[in-house]
Motif scaffolding. Structure first.
Motif: not given
Length: 130
Positions: A1-14
Motif C-alpha cells: 500500500m503506497d498511500d502516503g504514510l510519509l511526507t516527501p521530506q520524510a521519504r527523502d530523509r529515510l
C-alpha cells in the motif's frame, strides 16, 4: 500500500540515511506501522513483485514477540534483527509504533550497525516532532 504514510521530506530523509549506510547494496526500504506500510525505495534493477503485506504482518508480529521474549535479559535491550537469505539480507528496525525493513546485498556488520543507528535516530526524531 503506497498511500502516503510519509511526507516527501520524510521519504527523502529515510532513503538518504539508508543509502549512506548501505551504499549501492541497498535493495529496498519499506516503512510500516501496525496497520499499513509504504515502500519508500526499490532499486531499479529489482522487480516490484514481493508480497509486502505478508512481510509486514510477519515483521510486526515478530518484533513484538522478540521484544517481549528478551525484555529484561542479560543481553540488554532489543535493537534490531538481521535476516539472511540466499539473495540478500533483511534488516528490521522498529520502535513501539513504527518500523522499517531494509533489504540489502552483502554489507558488513559495521554497515548494519550504522544503518540501525541512523534509522533509529530518524524514527526517534519523528516521534519527538509529532
Amino acid at each position: 500500500m503506497d498511500d502516503g504514510l510519509l511526507t516527501p521530506q520524510a521519504r527523502d530523509r529515510l532513503t538518504t540515511v539508508c543509502r549512506t549506510a548501505a551504499g549501492d547494496s541497498l535493495r529496498s526500504l519499506t516503512y510500516f506501522n501496525r496497520f499499513d506500510y509504504e515502500q519508500v525505495y526499490l532499486r531499479e534493477d529489482l522487480r516490484q513483485d514481493a508480497d509486502l503485506s505478508s512481510f509486514i504482518g510477519n515483521e510486526w508480529h515478530d518484533f513484538k514477540t522478540t521484544q517481549d521474549a528478551y525484555r529484561g535479559s542479560e543481553l540488554g535491550d532489543y535493537r534490531y534483527t538481521i535476516r539472511v537469505f540466499d539473495n540478500g539480507y533483511l534488516v528490521r528496525i522498529t520502535t513501539e509504533d513504527t518500523g522499517v525493513f531494509v533489504t540489502t546485498d552483502g554489507i558488513t556488520m559495521q554497515d548494519f550497525e550504522a544503518l540501525s543507528a541512523a534509522v533509529t535516530e530518524v524514527l526517534g526524531n519523528w516521534m519527538v516532532d509529532e
